[in-house]
Design a protein around this motif. Structure first.
Motif, PDB file in Angstrom:
ATOM      1  N   MET A  29       5.689  13.878  13.662  1.00 55.69           N
ATOM      2  CA  MET A  29       6.558  13.488  14.729  1.00 55.69           C
ATOM      3  C   MET A  29       7.955  13.207  14.299  1.00 55.69           C
ATOM      4  N   PHE A  30       8.041  12.552  13.201  1.00 56.62           N
ATOM      5  CA  PHE A  30       9.404  11.785  12.921  1.00 56.62           C
ATOM      6  C   PHE A  30       9.739  12.689  11.871  1.00 56.62           C
ATOM      7  N   TYR A  31       9.039  13.248  11.011  1.00 56.68           N
ATOM      8  CA  TYR A  31       9.803  14.219   9.954  1.00 56.68           C
ATOM      9  C   TYR A  31       8.576  15.157   9.680  1.00 56.68           C
ATOM     10  N   ASP A  32       9.269  16.474   9.837  1.00 61.75           N
ATOM     11  CA  ASP A  32       8.395  17.632   9.448  1.00 61.75           C
ATOM     12  C   ASP A  32       8.114  18.282   8.376  1.00 61.75           C
ATOM     13  N   LYS A  33       9.132  17.640   7.209  1.00 65.34           N
ATOM     14  CA  LYS A  33       9.227  18.313   5.926  1.00 65.34           C
ATOM     15  C   LYS A  33       8.330  17.318   5.167  1.00 65.34           C
ATOM     16  N   ILE A  34       7.346  16.893   5.570  1.00 71.96           N
ATOM     17  CA  ILE A  34       6.177  16.014   4.591  1.00 71.96           C
ATOM     18  C   ILE A  34       5.533  17.146   3.680  1.00 71.96           C
ATOM     19  N   ILE A  35       5.710  17.009   2.472  1.00 72.65           N
ATOM     20  CA  ILE A  35       5.105  17.665   1.391  1.00 72.65           C
ATOM     21  C   ILE A  35       3.479  17.373   1.224  1.00 72.65           C
ATOM     22  N   GLN A  36       3.426  16.166   0.862  1.00 69.53           N
ATOM     23  CA  GLN A  36       2.163  15.607   0.679  1.00 69.53           C
ATOM     24  C   GLN A  36       1.712  14.186   0.710  1.00 69.53           C
ATOM     25  N   SER A  37       0.726  13.803   1.261  1.00 70.04           N
ATOM     26  CA  SER A  37       0.392  12.440   1.244  1.00 70.04           C
ATOM     27  C   SER A  37      -0.885  11.924   0.641  1.00 70.04           C
ATOM     28  N   ASP A  38      -0.843  11.095  -0.185  1.00 73.75           N
ATOM     29  CA  ASP A  38      -2.001  10.436  -0.584  1.00 73.75           C
ATOM     30  C   ASP A  38      -2.257   8.731  -0.263  1.00 73.75           C
ATOM     31  N   VAL A  39      -3.537   8.691  -0.067  1.00 72.20           N
ATOM     32  CA  VAL A  39      -4.071   7.502   0.447  1.00 72.20           C
ATOM     33  C   VAL A  39      -4.988   6.992  -0.518  1.00 72.20           C
ATOM     34  N   TYR A  40      -4.753   5.510  -0.819  1.00 70.76           N
ATOM     35  CA  TYR A  40      -5.925   4.913  -1.835  1.00 70.76           C
ATOM     36  C   TYR A  40      -6.427   3.743  -1.023  1.00 70.76           C
ATOM     37  N   LEU A  41      -7.789   3.455  -0.960  1.00 66.87           N
ATOM     38  CA  LEU A  41      -8.326   2.437  -0.513  1.00 66.87           C
ATOM     39  C   LEU A  41      -9.114   1.821  -1.717  1.00 66.87           C
ATOM     40  N   LYS A  42      -8.729   0.609  -1.559  1.00 65.63           N
ATOM     41  CA  LYS A  42      -9.254  -0.086  -2.742  1.00 65.63           C
ATOM     42  C   LYS A  42     -10.002  -1.670  -2.086  1.00 65.63           C
ATOM     43  N   VAL A  43     -11.171  -2.165  -2.624  1.00 67.46           N
ATOM     44  CA  VAL A  43     -11.560  -3.307  -2.466  1.00 67.46           C
ATOM     45  C   VAL A  43     -11.470  -4.461  -3.410  1.00 67.46           C
ATOM     46  N   GLU A  44     -10.883  -5.700  -3.528  1.00 65.81           N
ATOM     47  CA  GLU A  44     -10.970  -6.373  -4.512  1.00 65.81           C
ATOM     48  C   GLU A  44     -12.017  -7.370  -4.455  1.00 65.81           C
ATOM     49  N   ASN A  45     -12.735  -7.604  -5.356  1.00 63.53           N
ATOM     50  CA  ASN A  45     -13.759  -8.671  -5.624  1.00 63.53           C
ATOM     51  C   ASN A  45     -13.296 -10.122  -5.757  1.00 63.53           C
ATOM     52  N   THR A  46     -13.010 -10.533  -4.497  1.00 63.81           N
ATOM     53  CA  THR A  46     -12.424 -11.993  -4.588  1.00 63.81           C
ATOM     54  C   THR A  46     -13.054 -12.722  -3.413  1.00 63.81           C
ATOM     55  N   SER A  47     -12.887 -13.951  -3.232  1.00 65.60           N
ATOM     56  CA  SER A  47     -13.509 -14.808  -2.200  1.00 65.60           C
ATOM     57  C   SER A  47     -12.677 -14.764  -0.950  1.00 65.60           C
ATOM     58  N   GLU A  48     -11.427 -14.136  -1.137  1.00 61.26           N
ATOM     59  CA  GLU A  48     -10.616 -14.121   0.018  1.00 61.26           C
ATOM     60  C   GLU A  48     -10.793 -13.199   1.187  1.00 61.26           C
ATOM     61  N   LYS A  49     -10.408 -13.442   2.397  1.00 60.62           N
ATOM     62  CA  LYS A  49     -10.814 -12.469   3.424  1.00 60.62           C
ATOM     63  C   LYS A  49     -10.246 -11.261   3.389  1.00 60.62           C
ATOM     64  N   GLN A  50      -8.774 -11.379   2.980  1.00 58.07           N
ATOM     65  CA  GLN A  50      -8.075 -10.289   2.704  1.00 58.07           C
ATOM     66  C   GLN A  50      -8.062  -9.440   1.487  1.00 58.07           C
ATOM     67  N   ASN A  51      -9.076  -9.085   1.374  1.00 56.88           N
ATOM     68  CA  ASN A  51      -9.327  -8.217   0.030  1.00 56.88           C
ATOM     69  C   ASN A  51      -9.362  -6.684   0.191  1.00 56.88           C
ATOM     70  N   LYS A  52      -8.996  -6.126   1.028  1.00 53.98           N
ATOM     71  CA  LYS A  52      -8.835  -4.756   1.398  1.00 53.98           C
ATOM     72  C   LYS A  52      -7.396  -4.340   1.301  1.00 53.98           C
ATOM     73  N   ILE A  53      -7.231  -3.433   0.177  1.00 53.46           N
ATOM     74  CA  ILE A  53      -5.903  -2.892  -0.077  1.00 53.46           C
ATOM     75  C   ILE A  53      -5.769  -1.503   0.325  1.00 53.46           C
ATOM     76  N   PHE A  54      -4.668  -1.245   1.175  1.00 50.54           N
ATOM     77  CA  PHE A  54      -4.478   0.310   1.675  1.00 50.54           C
ATOM     78  C   PHE A  54      -2.984   0.753   1.048  1.00 50.54           C
ATOM     79  N   GLU A  55      -3.039   1.608   0.171  1.00 49.87           N
ATOM     80  CA  GLU A  55      -2.041   2.036  -0.387  1.00 49.87           C
ATOM     81  C   GLU A  55      -1.702   3.668   0.094  1.00 49.87           C
TER      82      GLU A  55
END
Length: 100
Positions: A29-55
């Motif tokens: 809706m904001f920009y119609d000339k987007i060529i490609q998009s890649d999403v990487y979902l990662k889980v870190e093995n830590t004791s913290e609650k914020q261990n999910k990484i969205f890139e």
């Protein structure tokens, strides 16, 4: 827009992939000339609650945007990363308009 989603060290649920697809489609809706998009979902093995990484990497003609967020859930990370991408895309679009 086709979103390439990769999950590292786990198998992503179909609902999560569909959620990310719907959110990324809103960028069109904001920009119609987007060529490609890649999403990487990662889980870190830590004791913290914020261990999910969205890139996310979004490629547009002449530029690309990369956003990386670490949160408690992938949905929360997707929301904050995509709102950040919206701001970057709007800023680029305004910059292109000023040249015309």
């Amino acid at each position: 827009m086709k979103v390439n989603t990769q999950s590292v060290n786990f198998t992503a649920d179909k609902k999560l992939i569909n959620f990310i697809q719907r959110r990324m489609d809103k960028l069109d809706m904001f920009y119609d000339k987007i060529i490609q998009s890649d999403v990487y979902l990662k889980v870190e093995n830590t004791s913290e609650k914020q261990n999910k990484i969205f890139e996310a990497k979004v490629k547009v003609p002449g530029d690309s945007f990369v956003v990386k967020k670490q949160c408690k859930t992938f949905e929360e990370g997707a929301d904050s990363a995509i709102s950040s991408l919206e701001r970057q895309i709007k800023k680029r679009k305004e910059k292109l308009r000023s040249y015309l």
